[in-house]
Design an enzyme around this catalytic site. Structure first.
Site, PDB file in Angstrom:
ATOM      1  N   SER A   1       0.845  -1.202   0.000  1.00 42.28           N
ATOM      2  CA  SER A   1       0.000   0.000   0.000  1.00 42.28           C
ATOM      3  C   SER A   1       0.871   1.240   0.000  1.00 42.28           C
ATOM      4  O   SER A   1       1.985   1.234   0.544  1.00 42.28           O
ATOM      5  CB  SER A   1      -0.899   0.043   1.234  1.00 42.28           C
TER       6      SER A   1
ATOM      7  N   TYR B   1      -1.924  -0.942  10.169  1.00 36.36           N
ATOM      8  CA  TYR B   1      -1.987  -1.123   8.713  1.00 36.36           C
ATOM      9  C   TYR B   1      -0.730  -0.574   8.038  1.00 36.36           C
ATOM     10  O   TYR B   1      -0.106  -1.255   7.231  1.00 36.36           O
ATOM     11  CB  TYR B   1      -3.244  -0.429   8.178  1.00 36.36           C
TER      12      TYR B   1
HETATM   13  N1  LIG Z   1      -8.700  -0.365  -1.826  1.00 36.28           N
HETATM   14  C1  LIG Z   1      -7.672   0.392  -1.628  1.00 36.28           C
HETATM   15  O1  LIG Z   1      -7.770   1.613  -1.802  1.00 36.28           O
HETATM   16  C2  LIG Z   1      -6.339  -0.180  -1.226  1.00 36.28           C
HETATM   17  C3  LIG Z   1      -5.241   0.677  -1.211  1.00 36.28           C
HETATM   18  C4  LIG Z   1      -3.994   0.148  -0.896  1.00 36.28           C
HETATM   19  C5  LIG Z   1      -3.859  -1.199  -0.620  1.00 36.28           C
HETATM   20  N2  LIG Z   1      -4.951  -2.000  -0.628  1.00 36.28           N
HETATM   21  C6  LIG Z   1      -4.743  -3.433  -0.347  1.00 36.28           C
HETATM   22  O2  LIG Z   1      -5.342  -4.183  -1.384  1.00 36.28           O
HETATM   23  C7  LIG Z   1      -5.681  -5.483  -0.887  1.00 36.28           C
HETATM   24  C8  LIG Z   1      -7.129  -5.755  -1.235  1.00 36.28           C
HETATM   25  O3  LIG Z   1      -7.932  -4.852  -0.510  1.00 36.28           O
HETATM   26  P1  LIG Z   1      -9.328  -4.282  -1.031  1.00 36.28           P
HETATM   27  O4  LIG Z   1      -9.263  -2.827  -0.933  1.00 36.28           O
HETATM   28  O5  LIG Z   1      -9.691  -4.935  -2.307  1.00 36.28           O
HETATM   29  O6  LIG Z   1     -10.229  -4.752   0.201  1.00 36.28           O
HETATM   30  P2  LIG Z   1     -11.518  -5.646   0.341  1.00 36.28           P
HETATM   31  O7  LIG Z   1     -12.558  -5.276  -0.654  1.00 36.28           O
HETATM   32  O8  LIG Z   1     -11.848  -5.593   1.781  1.00 36.28           O
HETATM   33  O9  LIG Z   1     -10.996  -7.109  -0.046  1.00 36.28           O
HETATM   34  C9  LIG Z   1     -10.218  -7.881   0.827  1.00 36.28           C
HETATM   35  C10 LIG Z   1     -10.187  -9.309   0.315  1.00 36.28           C
HETATM   36  O10 LIG Z   1      -9.391 -10.100   1.209  1.00 36.28           O
HETATM   37  C11 LIG Z   1     -10.187 -11.200   1.687  1.00 36.28           C
HETATM   38  N3  LIG Z   1      -9.755 -11.551   3.039  1.00 36.28           N
HETATM   39  C12 LIG Z   1      -9.728 -10.752   4.129  1.00 36.28           C
HETATM   40  N4  LIG Z   1      -9.306 -11.433   5.213  1.00 36.28           N
HETATM   41  C13 LIG Z   1      -9.026 -12.716   4.763  1.00 36.28           C
HETATM   42  C14 LIG Z   1      -8.569 -13.892   5.407  1.00 36.28           C
HETATM   43  N5  LIG Z   1      -8.304 -13.933   6.727  1.00 36.28           N
HETATM   44  N6  LIG Z   1      -8.393 -15.006   4.644  1.00 36.28           N
HETATM   45  C15 LIG Z   1      -8.661 -14.984   3.312  1.00 36.28           C
HETATM   46  N7  LIG Z   1      -9.113 -13.899   2.666  1.00 36.28           N
HETATM   47  C16 LIG Z   1      -9.297 -12.780   3.393  1.00 36.28           C
HETATM   48  C17 LIG Z   1     -11.628 -10.663   1.622  1.00 36.28           C
HETATM   49  O11 LIG Z   1     -12.623 -11.679   1.605  1.00 36.28           O
HETATM   50  P3  LIG Z   1     -13.346 -12.212   2.983  1.00 36.28           P
HETATM   51  O12 LIG Z   1     -13.729 -11.008   3.781  1.00 36.28           O
HETATM   52  O13 LIG Z   1     -14.498 -13.020   2.494  1.00 36.28           O
HETATM   53  O14 LIG Z   1     -12.322 -13.049   3.651  1.00 36.28           O
HETATM   54  C18 LIG Z   1     -11.569  -9.945   0.282  1.00 36.28           C
HETATM   55  O15 LIG Z   1     -11.633 -10.875  -0.780  1.00 36.28           O
HETATM   56  C19 LIG Z   1      -5.398  -5.432   0.614  1.00 36.28           C
HETATM   57  O16 LIG Z   1      -4.139  -6.021   0.886  1.00 36.28           O
HETATM   58  C20 LIG Z   1      -5.368  -3.944   0.919  1.00 36.28           C
HETATM   59  O17 LIG Z   1      -4.613  -3.658   2.065  1.00 36.28           O
HETATM   60  C21 LIG Z   1      -6.180  -1.524  -0.926  1.00 36.28           C
END
Ligand SMILES: NC(=O)c1ccc[n+]([C@@H]2O[C@H](COP(=O)([O-])OP(=O)(O)OC[C@H]3O[C@@H](n4cnc5c(N)ncnc54)[C@H](OP(=O)(O)O)[C@@H]3O)[C@@H](O)[C@H]2O)c1
Length: 260
Positions: free
Chosen positions: A150, A164
């Site tokens: 991130s 985080y």
């Molecule tokens: N969106 C942003 O702006 C942003 C920015 C920088 C970095 N990121 C990073 O991008 C990645 C994806 O995030 P996102 O924004 O797409 O968030 P999100 O919509 O909350 O998706 C998170 C994903 O991870 C899964 N997950 C969470 N805990 C888990 C566990 N214990 N075991 C297996 N799967 C798990 C969730 O499914 P379940 O809840 O069903 O397990 C979901 O598929 C993360 O690493 C986040 O830190 C996101």
């Protein structure tokens, strides 16, 4: 040197953790659409199955629901995957979680949960799948591991998501450390460091037009990331074009990191 050769990824086998929604779904969509047999995983089985069924209309996508933050969940996932596949070409450690709480009130469980899924799980999963990653890896076409880090792990965030930012800085460094250790096995390890993308994790920042406008304005490019942005950088990293890159942290943030 044709683009069709440099970026051809068809026939590869991939895992995208957290592939059921958000950035993971964007990455999985890019892989599936381009002929990569893609396994997605998340805790909520129905959501994971539904996304795999949807992406299955574009190519091959298989759901293996699992909680990767537990030892049993991770072992079950690796066993189920290994029963189906002899080799793994691409591992995208993308599943993640966030926690925010004011300084002075930040709970220990807000550290454990975030560190477990954002740092420990990607390490343990990569370690458990190393043998599978080595099977098809060659000097010309190494196996690829990608961590979703991130921008919050590069630049101090505005919010109170202390565990985080620490976890994301940690996964960037862990990826570089791993990259150094597996480079001679023909495995590359890189991180992408996204800025804001549409997802459940970001929903609280994008749920009104005012907040969305504020987030857009925080990004020098003037907008949040799109599925094309997420899939594009991963397709580059996993194709012939990205084969010489390892140990890198690539900002995917519309220029936020240029603020220092
Ligand atoms: N969106 C942003 O702006 C942003 C920015 C920088 C970095 N990121 C990073 O991008 C990645 C994806 O995030 P996102 O924004 O797409 O968030 P999100 O919509 O909350 O998706 C998170 C994903 O991870 C899964 N997950 C969470 N805990 C888990 C566990 N214990 N075991 C297996 N799967 C798990 C969730 O499914 P379940 O809840 O069903 O397990 C979901 O598929 C993360 O690493 C986040 O830190 C996101």
């Amino acid at each position: 040197m044709k683009v069709s050769d440099l970026f051809d990824v068809s026939g590869k086998v991939a895992i995208v953790t957290g592939g059921s929604r958000g950035i993971g779904e964007m990455i999985a969509t890019g892989l599936v659409t381009n002929g990569v047999r893609t396994y997605i995983t998340s805790r909520k089985a129905e959501v994971c199955d539904a996304t795999a069924a949807k992406l299955g209309e574009l190519g091959e996508c298989i759901s293996i629901p699992a909680d990767l933050s537990t030892e049993d969940g991770l072992e079950d996932f690796v066993r189920t995957f290994s029963d189906r596949e002899d080799r793994l070409d691409i591992l995208v450690n993308n599943a993640g979680a966030a926690w925010g709480a004011p300084l002075g009130e930040f709970p220990a469980k807000g550290f454990d949960k975030v560190m477990n899924i954002n740092v420990k799980a990607p390490f343990m999963l990569t370690q458990a799948l190393l043998d599978k990653l080595k099977v098809g890896a060659t000097q010309d076409d190494p196996a690829r591991v990608i961590m979703t880090g991130s921008i919050d792990g590069i630049r101090v965030p505005f919010g109170d998501n202390f565990s985080y930012s620490a976890s994301k800085a940690g996964i960037h460094m862990l990826a570089r450390h791993l990259a150094h250790f597996v480079v001679s096995e023909n495995i590359t390890v890189n991180s992408i460091a996204p800025g804001p993308f549409e997802s459940q994790m970001m929903a609280y920042m994008l749920d009104t037009e005012e907040k969305r406008a504020m987030v857009n304005a925080m990004v020098p490019r003037g907008r949040i990331g799109t599925p094309e942005d997420a899939a594009g950088v991963v397709l580059f990293l996993v194709s012939r074009a990205g084969a010489f890159i390892t140990g890198a942290v690539i900002p995917l943030d519309g220029g936020i990191s240029t603020h220092g």
